[in-house]
Design a protein around this motif. Structure first.
Motif, PDB file in Angstrom:
ATOM      1  N   LEU A  34      24.932   0.203 -26.741  1.00 27.76           N
ATOM      2  CA  LEU A  34      23.891   1.180 -27.083  1.00 27.76           C
ATOM      3  C   LEU A  34      23.229   1.731 -25.819  1.00 27.76           C
ATOM      4  N   PRO A  35      23.962   2.493 -25.014  1.00 24.25           N
ATOM      5  CA  PRO A  35      23.413   2.944 -23.733  1.00 24.25           C
ATOM      6  C   PRO A  35      22.156   3.811 -23.865  1.00 24.25           C
ATOM      7  N   ARG A  36      22.061   4.611 -24.913  1.00 16.31           N
ATOM      8  CA  ARG A  36      20.849   5.423 -25.086  1.00 16.31           C
ATOM      9  C   ARG A  36      19.649   4.530 -25.420  1.00 16.31           C
ATOM     10  N   ARG A  37      19.869   3.531 -26.242  1.00 16.15           N
ATOM     11  CA  ARG A  37      18.788   2.589 -26.569  1.00 16.15           C
ATOM     12  C   ARG A  37      18.378   1.822 -25.312  1.00 16.15           C
ATOM     13  N   TRP A  38      19.311   1.507 -24.449  1.00 12.30           N
ATOM     14  CA  TRP A  38      19.017   0.846 -23.182  1.00 12.30           C
ATOM     15  C   TRP A  38      18.168   1.766 -22.313  1.00 12.30           C
ATOM     16  N   SER A  39      18.521   3.049 -22.240  1.00 14.07           N
ATOM     17  CA  SER A  39      17.718   4.008 -21.469  1.00 14.07           C
ATOM     18  C   SER A  39      16.296   4.090 -22.014  1.00 14.07           C
ATOM     19  N   HIS A  40      16.174   4.123 -23.329  1.00 17.25           N
ATOM     20  CA  HIS A  40      14.848   4.146 -23.953  1.00 17.25           C
ATOM     21  C   HIS A  40      14.065   2.891 -23.565  1.00 17.25           C
ATOM     22  N   SER A  41      14.702   1.734 -23.638  1.00 17.62           N
ATOM     23  CA  SER A  41      14.017   0.472 -23.319  1.00 17.62           C
ATOM     24  C   SER A  41      13.555   0.449 -21.867  1.00 17.62           C
ATOM     25  N   LEU A  42      14.372   0.972 -20.961  1.00 19.04           N
ATOM     26  CA  LEU A  42      13.961   1.063 -19.555  1.00 19.04           C
ATOM     27  C   LEU A  42      12.758   1.983 -19.396  1.00 19.04           C
ATOM     28  N   GLY A  43      12.757   3.103 -20.119  1.00 15.25           N
ATOM     29  CA  GLY A  43      11.619   4.015 -20.061  1.00 15.25           C
ATOM     30  C   GLY A  43      10.348   3.401 -20.624  1.00 15.25           C
ATOM     31  N   VAL A  44      10.485   2.639 -21.707  1.00 20.91           N
ATOM     32  CA  VAL A  44       9.325   1.956 -22.299  1.00 20.91           C
ATOM     33  C   VAL A  44       8.776   0.927 -21.313  1.00 20.91           C
ATOM     34  N   ALA A  45       9.665   0.221 -20.623  1.00 24.80           N
ATOM     35  CA  ALA A  45       9.227  -0.752 -19.616  1.00 24.80           C
ATOM     36  C   ALA A  45       8.532  -0.062 -18.449  1.00 24.80           C
TER      37      ALA A  45
ATOM     38  N   THR B  68       5.485   7.020 -26.586  1.00 24.07           N
ATOM     39  CA  THR B  68       5.352   8.091 -25.586  1.00 24.07           C
ATOM     40  C   THR B  68       6.571   8.098 -24.660  1.00 24.07           C
ATOM     41  N   THR B  69       7.694   7.608 -25.189  1.00 21.66           N
ATOM     42  CA  THR B  69       8.950   7.565 -24.444  1.00 21.66           C
ATOM     43  C   THR B  69      10.064   8.096 -25.346  1.00 21.66           C
ATOM     44  N   THR B  70      10.837   9.035 -24.852  1.00 18.32           N
ATOM     45  CA  THR B  70      11.926   9.618 -25.633  1.00 18.32           C
ATOM     46  C   THR B  70      13.071   8.618 -25.812  1.00 18.32           C
ATOM     47  N   PRO B  71      14.003   8.925 -26.693  1.00 22.35           N
ATOM     48  CA  PRO B  71      15.182   8.072 -26.824  1.00 22.35           C
ATOM     49  C   PRO B  71      15.994   7.959 -25.528  1.00 22.35           C
ATOM     50  N   ASP B  72      15.848   8.923 -24.638  1.00 18.88           N
ATOM     51  CA  ASP B  72      16.554   8.904 -23.359  1.00 18.88           C
ATOM     52  C   ASP B  72      15.735   8.281 -22.236  1.00 18.88           C
ATOM     53  N   GLY B  73      14.538   7.784 -22.555  1.00 18.67           N
ATOM     54  CA  GLY B  73      13.731   7.074 -21.570  1.00 18.67           C
ATOM     55  C   GLY B  73      12.765   7.934 -20.782  1.00 18.67           C
ATOM     56  N   GLU B  74      12.589   9.171 -21.189  1.00 18.65           N
ATOM     57  CA  GLU B  74      11.675  10.078 -20.484  1.00 18.65           C
ATOM     58  C   GLU B  74      10.290  10.051 -21.124  1.00 18.65           C
ATOM     59  N   PRO B  75       9.249  10.321 -20.331  1.00 25.48           N
ATOM     60  CA  PRO B  75       7.897  10.407 -20.898  1.00 25.48           C
ATOM     61  C   PRO B  75       7.788  11.579 -21.868  1.00 25.48           C
ATOM     62  N   THR B  76       6.986  11.410 -22.895  1.00 28.36           N
ATOM     63  CA  THR B  76       6.742  12.461 -23.872  1.00 28.36           C
ATOM     64  C   THR B  76       5.365  12.240 -24.478  1.00 28.36           C
ATOM     65  N   THR B  77       4.968  13.126 -25.360  1.00 28.38           N
ATOM     66  CA  THR B  77       3.720  12.936 -26.100  1.00 28.38           C
ATOM     67  C   THR B  77       4.025  12.198 -27.399  1.00 28.38           C
ATOM     68  N   SER B  78       3.021  11.585 -27.953  1.00 26.68           N
ATOM     69  CA  SER B  78       3.224  10.894 -29.233  1.00 26.68           C
ATOM     70  C   SER B  78       3.558  11.898 -30.330  1.00 26.68           C
ATOM     71  N   ASP B  79       2.966  13.085 -30.298  1.00 26.59           N
ATOM     72  CA  ASP B  79       3.297  14.112 -31.302  1.00 26.59           C
ATOM     73  C   ASP B  79       4.775  14.469 -31.253  1.00 26.59           C
ATOM     74  N   ALA B  80       5.295  14.699 -30.064  1.00 27.74           N
ATOM     75  CA  ALA B  80       6.706  15.050 -29.921  1.00 27.74           C
ATOM     76  C   ALA B  80       7.603  13.889 -30.336  1.00 27.74           C
TER      77      ALA B  80
ATOM     78  N   ALA C  84       8.033  -7.576 -22.887  1.00 28.34           N
ATOM     79  CA  ALA C  84       8.098  -7.162 -24.294  1.00 28.34           C
ATOM     80  C   ALA C  84       8.631  -5.740 -24.415  1.00 28.34           C
ATOM     81  N   ALA C  85       8.241  -4.875 -23.492  1.00 25.87           N
ATOM     82  CA  ALA C  85       8.671  -3.476 -23.540  1.00 25.87           C
ATOM     83  C   ALA C  85      10.178  -3.344 -23.373  1.00 25.87           C
ATOM     84  N   VAL C  86      10.734  -4.041 -22.400  1.00 27.18           N
ATOM     85  CA  VAL C  86      12.180  -3.912 -22.177  1.00 27.18           C
ATOM     86  C   VAL C  86      12.979  -4.601 -23.293  1.00 27.18           C
TER      87      VAL C  86
END
Length: 186
Positions: A19-30, A130-142, A50-52
């Protein structure tokens, strides 16, 4: 090996291949979690771990119920002996009790895993939402719109996220308030 090093290694082993996209998201959340260090103090390493790890329950190697917070928390507790506070955060991340209710698993989740301190629950929710599926910052609305768009409004996840939106937005605002106006994360 410290808690965060172990968490990164474990998450990478379970997510990066299948799940490479989920891994990218987890890195962004961390990464978001690291940015909260000024308000987390002594709990900063715990939050980063916990984030990663928050989405490891999606890993095909450990998924059993199909509900990733429960599957991930059970794996961390039963197979890895991870710090119980990390386990509780993974179990309850991002309003998991509401999704568990949609899936008929609320009693299991609540019965097995206590809630962690509200400020830490808010912090992990903030990082995830506040993190996209690709691990980038975003707004909670988006992010909320993206989740509903990806899953569909009438699916379990779509219904849950729409029900959870007020609490998600409130948690994001609480964390932003703690960070202060100068340090808000967009």
């Amino acid at each position: 090996m410290n808690l965060t090093e172990r968490a990164y290694g474990l998450a990478e082993s379970l997510l990066s291949g299948p799940l490479p996209r989920r891994w990218s998201h987890s890195l962004g959340v961390a990464e978001r979690a690291r940015s909260l260090q000024p308000i987390l103090g002594d709990d900063a390493a715990l939050m980063e771990a916990a984030a990663v790890l928050h989405d490891i329950g999606y890993s095909p190697a450990i998924a059993s119920t199909g509900f990733h917070p429960l599957d991930g928390a059970r794996f961390l507790r039963d197979q890895e002996g991870v710090d119980e506070r990390v386990v509780r955060l993974v179990a309850h991340h991002s309003c998991a009790l509401l999704e568990a209710e949609e899936r008929g698993l609320r009693e299991e989740l609540a019965g097995e895993f206590e809630l962690e301190r509200p400020d830490l629950v808010d912090a992990l929710l903030f990082c995830d939402m506040t993190t996209t599926p690709d691990g980038e910052p975003t707004t909670s609305d988006a992010r909320l719109a993206e989740i509903v768009g990806r899953y569909g409004a009438d699916t379990i996840v779509g219904r849950f996220i729409q029900r959870a939106t007020p609490e998600i937005q409130a948690a994001v605002h609480r964390v932003e308030g703690r960070l202060g106006p100068v340090r808000r994360i967009s």
